[in-house]
Design a protein around this motif. Structure first.
Motif, mmCIF file in Angstrom:
data_model
loop_
_atom_site.group_PDB
_atom_site.id
_atom_site.type_symbol
_atom_site.label_atom_id
_atom_site.label_comp_id
_atom_site.label_asym_id
_atom_site.label_seq_id
_atom_site.Cartn_x
_atom_site.Cartn_y
_atom_site.Cartn_z
ATOM 1 N N HIS A 96 0.842 -1.200 0.000
ATOM 2 C CA HIS A 96 0.000 0.000 0.000
ATOM 3 C C HIS A 96 0.876 1.249 0.000
ATOM 4 O O HIS A 96 1.842 1.329 0.786
ATOM 5 C CB HIS A 96 -0.917 0.026 1.228
ATOM 6 C CG HIS A 96 -1.899 -1.102 1.264
ATOM 7 N ND1 HIS A 96 -2.265 -1.718 2.430
ATOM 8 C CD2 HIS A 96 -2.571 -1.727 0.274
ATOM 9 C CE1 HIS A 96 -3.135 -2.676 2.169
ATOM 10 N NE2 HIS A 96 -3.337 -2.702 0.849
ATOM 11 N N VAL A 132 1.745 4.709 1.293
ATOM 12 C CA VAL A 132 1.391 5.463 2.505
ATOM 13 C C VAL A 132 1.827 6.911 2.272
ATOM 14 O O VAL A 132 3.001 7.250 2.431
ATOM 15 C CB VAL A 132 2.081 4.855 3.744
ATOM 16 C CG1 VAL A 132 1.594 5.564 5.012
ATOM 17 C CG2 VAL A 132 1.800 3.359 3.825
ATOM 18 N N TYR A 160 -0.811 2.813 6.625
ATOM 19 C CA TYR A 160 -1.756 3.146 5.566
ATOM 20 C C TYR A 160 -3.136 3.427 6.151
ATOM 21 O O TYR A 160 -3.609 2.751 7.063
ATOM 22 C CB TYR A 160 -1.846 2.005 4.557
ATOM 23 C CG TYR A 160 -2.861 2.245 3.456
ATOM 24 C CD1 TYR A 160 -2.574 3.093 2.404
ATOM 25 C CD2 TYR A 160 -4.114 1.636 3.506
ATOM 26 C CE1 TYR A 160 -3.499 3.329 1.395
ATOM 27 C CE2 TYR A 160 -5.051 1.851 2.502
ATOM 28 C CZ TYR A 160 -4.730 2.702 1.455
ATOM 29 O OH TYR A 160 -5.661 2.932 0.467
ATOM 30 N N GLU A 169 -7.141 5.150 4.740
ATOM 31 C CA GLU A 169 -7.948 5.739 3.677
ATOM 32 C C GLU A 169 -9.268 6.194 4.287
ATOM 33 O O GLU A 169 -9.760 5.624 5.261
ATOM 34 C CB GLU A 169 -8.179 4.760 2.534
ATOM 35 C CG GLU A 169 -8.900 3.488 2.922
ATOM 36 C CD GLU A 169 -9.047 2.523 1.755
ATOM 37 O OE1 GLU A 169 -10.119 1.884 1.669
ATOM 38 O OE2 GLU A 169 -8.117 2.397 0.942
ATOM 39 N N GLU A 210 -6.366 8.140 -0.260
ATOM 40 C CA GLU A 210 -5.272 7.303 0.240
ATOM 41 C C GLU A 210 -4.350 8.183 1.068
ATOM 42 O O GLU A 210 -3.706 9.098 0.541
ATOM 43 C CB GLU A 210 -4.506 6.661 -0.917
ATOM 44 C CG GLU A 210 -5.366 5.724 -1.757
ATOM 45 C CD GLU A 210 -4.614 5.163 -2.949
ATOM 46 O OE1 GLU A 210 -3.410 5.453 -3.084
ATOM 47 O OE2 GLU A 210 -5.232 4.431 -3.746
ATOM 48 N N ALA A 239 -2.416 8.566 5.392
ATOM 49 C CA ALA A 239 -1.607 7.896 6.410
ATOM 50 C C ALA A 239 -2.114 8.244 7.796
ATOM 51 O O ALA A 239 -2.755 9.276 8.008
ATOM 52 C CB ALA A 239 -0.138 8.307 6.263
#
Length: 508
Positions: free
Chosen positions: A83, A85, A112, A114, A136, A138
């Protein structure tokens, strides 16, 4: 899901009449997201991406209110699932040491996250409304334990301690990477991912490997001829660069960093050759007057100028590599001498080189027997057996190239001249070269190894004007089985023979 955790990839396929609803479109987006995650795991790995934005750099600050704050800069990392981040803007974390039982270690982490954004509202039909995007992003946290190393990415750690009982009022920024100490940001265990850069072609890779091997080989042979430290250093650096090219997947931008140190060594070699010549004038090794030395020195200075002006282009790199190759070519001709054939070796009037390129093989000088030196005669146990009228004389004859050479010559009638070779490595190919006066030539000498007839040495022709020739015999690999083998030049009962200096070479 398959064994590698990727599952089966199925792309969306549109056709007339397809009714694509939210489930269909979300599945299409999920396909791209999972494929991207797979690429990230394979090509970038796990950790912080170096050089992107602020590289998620962690710094400590103390606010006016006395709070301990941890500032995390912008950046990108990849977790264990691949993913991405993203931290789009710098963020601040507040560290409260009172929350922890001291001493302990806490970790500044990122993982990560979202969240749904851009809500579309349909006032007339709530079934036709929802969020339009997933951001997306962090999540930053300070934790006492990293429970899932594939999800949490460590950005720094802090060993908290209140040894004097006065409380922790400050966290220091790191000024000693190897030993940060307590209450200080520690970056030693931060994982870093791989940035893919411009690669190099298989052609350039092969050329560089060959160039580094050629540099190593010439440095090795050159050191056999002239023992100066810079040649050993050149050999080591060239070998290391070759190993890196063969094993590390070097990027194009790394090549100049492997080549640049060669300029410093090329410069040192040229300087030390000249310095050695000045300090050993009596040896008569006139390297610096050779055209090959001048060519190598000019190429070395061009090499340095090219590195200074290097702009990263293929054209500039090509010029740099050619300059270094010219330096090595010049060193090879200066120190190792030119390749000689079985016929050429007869006419070498200059001092026999320490390294001889004979055919396609390299030989190094391991032993010399001087007929005018009592120490050499004694050390090699030189003797004459079954001979008549052995004599010794100092001679000065010409080679066919017109060069006058002085040497001490032993002459005898019948029987053998016998001596033992020294510094021999058993089993290697060996050349025995003998300076001979052919004023009375056209005869054959038997060369016996350890009392056995093994080879013949032909003294062809008669020359009363240019009398010196260098004649040789060659023993193949495995024929010499002793460390001090005995050699006999045997002429028969009444034949006449003579020998000046004898040189012994063995294959490197």
């Amino acid at each position: 899901m398959g064994e590698n955790g990727t599952g089966v990839f199925k792309r969306a396929n549109f056709f007339p009449g397809l009714q694509a609803g939210p489930i269909f479109w979300n599945a299409a987006e999920e396909y791209h997201f999972k494929k991207e995650a797979l690429y990230n795991r394979l090509f970038h790995g796990f950790g912080v991406v170096p050089g992107y934005a602020d590289s998620l750099q962690v710094q400590s600050e103390k606010t006016k209110g006395g709070l301990i704050t941890i500032m995390v800069g912008r950046g990108l990392a990849f977790d264990g699932e691949g993913h991405p981040v993203f931290l789009y803007e710098p963020q601040v974390l507040v560290l409260d040491p009172k929350k922890y039982k001291l001493p302990c270690t806490v970790y500044v982490t990122i993982r990560y996250d979202e969240r749904m954004e851009d809500f579309y509202q349909n006032r007339e039909n709530s079934d036709l409304q929802g969020y339009q995007h997933k951001l997306e992003t962090a999540r930053l946290e300070i934790v006492q334990e990293i429970t899932d190393s594939g999800v949490f990415i460590e950005l720094a750690r802090i060993q908290l301690s209140d040894a004097d009982g006065t409380g922790i009022s400050e966290i220091k920024n790191n000024d000693n990477f190897c030993d940060p100490g307590v209450n200080t940001l520690d970056y030693r265990f931060v994982p870093w991912s791989v940035c893919i850069k411009k690669g190099i072609s298989s052609y350039l890779l092969r050329f560089l490997i060959d160039l580094f091997e050629y540099s190593r080989s010439v440095a090795d042979s050159g050191y056999e001829a002239l023992q100066i430290p810079s040649l050993r250093n050149l050999q080591t650096v060239a070998t290391t660069a070759k190993m890196i090219m063969q094993t590390s997947g070097v990027f194009y931008d790394d090549v100049i960093n492997l080549v640049s140190p060669l300029f410093d060594l090329d410069h040192q070699v040229m300087f030390e050759i000249a310095e050695y010549e000045r300090n050993h004038e009596k040896e008569g090794r006139l390297y610096t007057v050779k055209e090959s030395y001048e060519a190598a020195r000019d190429a070395m200075y061009n090499f340095g100028e090219s590195i200074k002006s290097y702009n990263g282009t293929y054209e500039e790199l090509d010029k740099i590599l050619k300059d270094h190759r010219l330096v090595i070519d010049g060193l090879r001709e200066t120190l190792v001498e030119k390749e000689v054939s079985s016929d050429d070796i007869k006419y070498i009037s200059y001092p026999m080189p320490h390294v001889l390129l004979f055919g396609e093989e390299r030989y190094t000088l391991v032993d010399t027997i001087s007929m005018g030196s009592s120490e050499s005669i004694e050390a090699h146990r030189l003797k004459f057996t079954d001979c008549q009228h052995p004599s010794t004389s100092s001679e000065a004859f010409y080679y066919p190239d017109g060069v006058l050479v002085h040497d001490t010559v032993r002459r005898w009638i019948g029987g053998s001249m016998v001596f033992s070779m020294k510094h021999i490595v058993r089993g290697r190919k060996t050349l025995i070269v003998r300076r001979t006066d052919i004023h009375q030539g056209n005869y054959v000498v038997e060369v016996r190894l350890q009392g056995k007839k093994v080879k013949t040495l032909a003294v062809d022709g008669v020359d009363t004007k240019n009398r010196w020739r260098n004649l040789f015999v060659q023993f193949e690999e495995g024929e010499i089985a002793d460390y001090t083998p005995e050699i006999a030049f045997t002429i028969g009962e009444k034949g006449r023979d003579n020998s000046g200096t004898v040189w012994v070479y063995q294959q490197l």
